[in-house]
Design an enzyme around this catalytic site. Structure first.
Site, PDB file in Angstrom:
ATOM      1  N   ASP A  10       0.848  -1.201   0.000  1.00  0.00           N
ATOM      2  CA  ASP A  10       0.000   0.000   0.000  1.00  0.00           C
ATOM      3  C   ASP A  10       0.889   1.258   0.000  1.00  0.00           C
ATOM      4  OD1 ASP A  10       0.949  -0.405   2.617  1.00  0.00           O
ATOM      5  OD2 ASP A  10      -0.854   0.425   3.556  1.00  0.00           O
ATOM      6  N   ASP A  14       7.595   3.445   3.089  1.00  0.00           N
ATOM      7  CA  ASP A  14       8.411   2.248   3.344  1.00  0.00           C
ATOM      8  C   ASP A  14       8.048   1.115   2.390  1.00  0.00           C
ATOM      9  OD1 ASP A  14       6.001   2.383   4.819  1.00  0.00           O
ATOM     10  OD2 ASP A  14       6.672   0.879   6.241  1.00  0.00           O
ATOM     11  N   ASP A  15       6.801   1.104   1.900  1.00  0.00           N
ATOM     12  CA  ASP A  15       6.459   0.143   0.840  1.00  0.00           C
ATOM     13  C   ASP A  15       7.307   0.432  -0.404  1.00  0.00           C
ATOM     14  OD1 ASP A  15       3.538  -1.071   1.749  1.00  0.00           O
ATOM     15  OD2 ASP A  15       3.808   1.002   2.345  1.00  0.00           O
ATOM     16  N   ASN A  39      -2.441   2.732   3.567  1.00  0.00           N
ATOM     17  CA  ASN A  39      -1.851   4.044   3.852  1.00  0.00           C
ATOM     18  C   ASN A  39      -2.642   5.170   3.187  1.00  0.00           C
ATOM     19  OD1 ASN A  39       0.347   3.323   5.487  1.00  0.00           O
ATOM     20  ND2 ASN A  39       1.542   2.688   3.700  1.00  0.00           N
ATOM     21  N   THR A 124       2.786  -6.128   2.782  1.00  0.00           N
ATOM     22  CA  THR A 124       3.300  -5.014   3.586  1.00  0.00           C
ATOM     23  C   THR A 124       2.218  -3.952   3.805  1.00  0.00           C
ATOM     24  OG1 THR A 124       4.173  -3.843   1.647  1.00  0.00           O
ATOM     25  CG2 THR A 124       5.669  -5.369   2.761  1.00  0.00           C
ATOM     26  N   ASN A 158       1.249   0.992  17.142  1.00  0.00           N
ATOM     27  CA  ASN A 158       1.630   2.331  16.690  1.00  0.00           C
ATOM     28  C   ASN A 158       0.419   3.146  16.240  1.00  0.00           C
ATOM     29  OD1 ASN A 158       1.095   1.097  14.241  1.00  0.00           O
ATOM     30  ND2 ASN A 158       3.074   1.540  13.304  1.00  0.00           N
ATOM     31  N   GLU A 164      -0.848  -2.397  15.682  1.00  0.00           N
ATOM     32  CA  GLU A 164      -0.012  -1.888  14.585  1.00  0.00           C
ATOM     33  C   GLU A 164      -0.946  -1.561  13.409  1.00  0.00           C
ATOM     34  OE1 GLU A 164       1.708  -2.054  10.802  1.00  0.00           O
ATOM     35  OE2 GLU A 164       0.539  -3.736  11.570  1.00  0.00           O
ATOM     36  N   PHE A 165      -0.562  -0.590  12.582  1.00  0.00           N
ATOM     37  CA  PHE A 165      -1.454  -0.059  11.539  1.00  0.00           C
ATOM     38  C   PHE A 165      -2.019  -1.126  10.596  1.00  0.00           C
ATOM     39  CE2 PHE A 165      -2.178   1.688   7.280  1.00  0.00           C
ATOM     40  CZ  PHE A 165      -3.154   2.634   7.561  1.00  0.00           C
ATOM     41  N   ASN A 166      -1.190  -1.963  10.000  1.00  0.00           N
ATOM     42  CA  ASN A 166      -1.675  -2.913   8.986  1.00  0.00           C
ATOM     43  C   ASN A 166      -2.721  -3.876   9.555  1.00  0.00           C
ATOM     44  OD1 ASN A 166      -0.012  -1.825   7.033  1.00  0.00           O
ATOM     45  ND2 ASN A 166       1.631  -3.327   7.345  1.00  0.00           N
ATOM     46  N   HIS A 239       9.755   0.137   7.964  1.00  0.00           N
ATOM     47  CA  HIS A 239       9.181  -1.179   8.268  1.00  0.00           C
ATOM     48  C   HIS A 239       9.247  -2.197   7.116  1.00  0.00           C
ATOM     49  CE1 HIS A 239       7.188   0.973  11.611  1.00  0.00           C
ATOM     50  NE2 HIS A 239       6.858   1.885  10.707  1.00  0.00           N
ATOM     51  N   ASP A 240       8.660  -1.816   5.983  1.00  0.00           N
ATOM     52  CA  ASP A 240       8.290  -2.831   4.986  1.00  0.00           C
ATOM     53  C   ASP A 240       9.448  -3.580   4.329  1.00  0.00           C
ATOM     54  OD1 ASP A 240       5.687  -2.299   5.619  1.00  0.00           O
ATOM     55  OD2 ASP A 240       5.331  -0.972   3.925  1.00  0.00           O
TER      56      ASP A 240
HETATM   57  C1  BDR Z   1       3.022  -0.172   8.552  1.00  0.00           C
HETATM   58  O1  BDR Z   1       1.982   0.779   8.377  1.00  0.00           O
HETATM   59  C2  BDR Z   1       2.205   1.554   7.238  1.00  0.00           C
HETATM   60  O2  BDR Z   1       1.999   2.904   7.490  1.00  0.00           O
HETATM   61  C3  BDR Z   1       3.603   1.260   6.770  1.00  0.00           C
HETATM   62  O3  BDR Z   1       3.656   1.300   5.364  1.00  0.00           O
HETATM   63  C4  BDR Z   1       3.881  -0.103   7.310  1.00  0.00           C
HETATM   64  O4  BDR Z   1       3.473  -1.114   6.403  1.00  0.00           O
HETATM   65  C5  BDR Z   1       3.751   0.143   9.836  1.00  0.00           C
HETATM   66  O5  BDR Z   1       2.885   0.090  10.902  1.00  0.00           O
HETATM   67 CA    CA Z   2       2.876  -0.600   4.100  1.00  0.00          CA
END
Ligand code: BDR
Ligand code: CA
Length: 315
Positions: A10, A14-15, A39, A124, A158, A164-166, A239-240
């Site tokens: 997405d 970082d992707d 994202n 990711t 986070n 965590e977001f994903n 991260h990714d």
């Molecule tokens: C993940 O959330 C997204 O914002 C980043 O791309 C990463 O995959 C980190 O929590």
């Molecule tokens: Ca991502």
């Protein structure tokens, strides 16, 4: 023999780095890039995947768009980290890499079912496409080599204190993916918060002096500012690409077996990856990443960008 991967992403700063690592590293054969809403909205993450593919000179890999929202929930995006476009920072020209007409879920199923069992899935972003694919055709569970995903954590969140977001965006999808019964590695925040794009790292990338390295640095500079503002980090965690690095070289991180359950119902804990290292809640269903070889990781990242060399048409 390079390892074949489908990168389900997405983009996302970082992707974008994950795409560069997958393309630039000779141990990886990128067979498809699939996109999902996360994202930013799906139209934006798909455009961004095509932008990154264009600047990296990825012209022989299909890019397909997938699900535009989580399985059951409203989409929540992360413009506060990735900007309005999802990839704010550099300015990109019109991408020349087209969007494949197939739906990402169809493409994932098709590629896996036609394979000899040698494709690894690297998600990711939110796990919506992967959950849809496994629900539509459960035979892919036996066909996939393994799944190495960026998402979750066992010590922190986070997006909420727990999540965590994903995983937070689509916990129902994540629950399906973690329980599917395939070999799965969770590369979560505990690991990725060790992959910081410090000034020294950015200097190395910028020292490559190529158009792609300039875009990578611009991306990381934008990411640094939003991470500083929103999360109090001096340097942003990238991260990714950590998940891609695990495919390239499993020794780049230490992993521990665990049972991971995704919380879907908690009022305050929805999206939490409840991680049991002691077998009380259930049998092992994941390898959980704990410790990163930071120097090795950045060596891989810098080397990949160097190998990509000249392309990039960001204006
Ligand atoms: C993940 O959330 C997204 O914002 C980043 O791309 C990463 O995959 C980190 O929590
Ligand atoms: Ca991502």
């Amino acid at each position: 023999m390079p390892r074949k991967i489908i990168l389900d992403c997405d983009p996302g700063h970082d992707d974008a780095m994950a795409i560069l690592l997958a393309h630039g590293n000779p141990e990886i054969e990128l067979v498809a890039i699939t996109t999902v809403a996360g994202n930013q909205t799906l139209d934006k993450t798909s455009l961004n995947a095509r932008r990154v593919a264009t600047i990296a000179g990825i012209d022989n890999v299909p890019v397909a768009a997938g699900c535009d929202r989580p399985l059951t929930r409203e989409l929540k995006t992360a413009g506060y980290i990735h900007g309005e476009s999802g990839l704010d920072g550099p300015s990109f020209g019109e991408p020349t890499v087209p969007l494949d007409p197939r739906h990402a879920v169809e493409m994932i199923i098709e590629l896996l079912m036609q394979s000899s069992g040698d494709i690894t899935l690297v998600p990711t972003g939110p796990l919506t496409n992967i959950a849809m694919a496994v629900r539509k055709d459960p035979r892919i569970v036996e066909k996939v080599q393994e799944i190495i995903l960026m998402g979750g954590a066992y010590t922190r969140g986070n997006t909420t204190p727990a999540a965590e977001f994903n995983i937070y965006v689509d916990p129902e999808a994540a629950a399906i993916v973690f329980m599917a019964g395939w070999p799965l590695t969770m590369v979560g925040l505990d690991l990725t918060h060790q992959a910081l794009a410090t000034p020294a790292v950015l200097q190395r990338i910028s020292g490559l002096g190529t158009p792609v390295s300039r875009v990578a640095v611009q991306l990381m500079e934008f990411f640094r500012e939003t991470y500083r503002r929103n999360s109090g980090f001096d340097s942003p965690p990238v991260h990714d690409p950590c998940a891609v690095a695990r495919v390239i070289d499993p020794t780049v991180m230490h992993c521990v077996d665990a049972f991971v359950a995704v919380e879907t119902r908690g009022e305050f804990s929805s999206g939490m990856t409840v991680t049991d290292f002691s077998g009380r809640l259930g049998p092992t269903n994941a390898q959980v990443a704990t410790k990163l070889d930071v120097d090795r990781f950045w060596d891989l990242m810098v080397d990949a960008i160097e190998r990509i060399g000249a392309p990039a048409r960001a204006s």
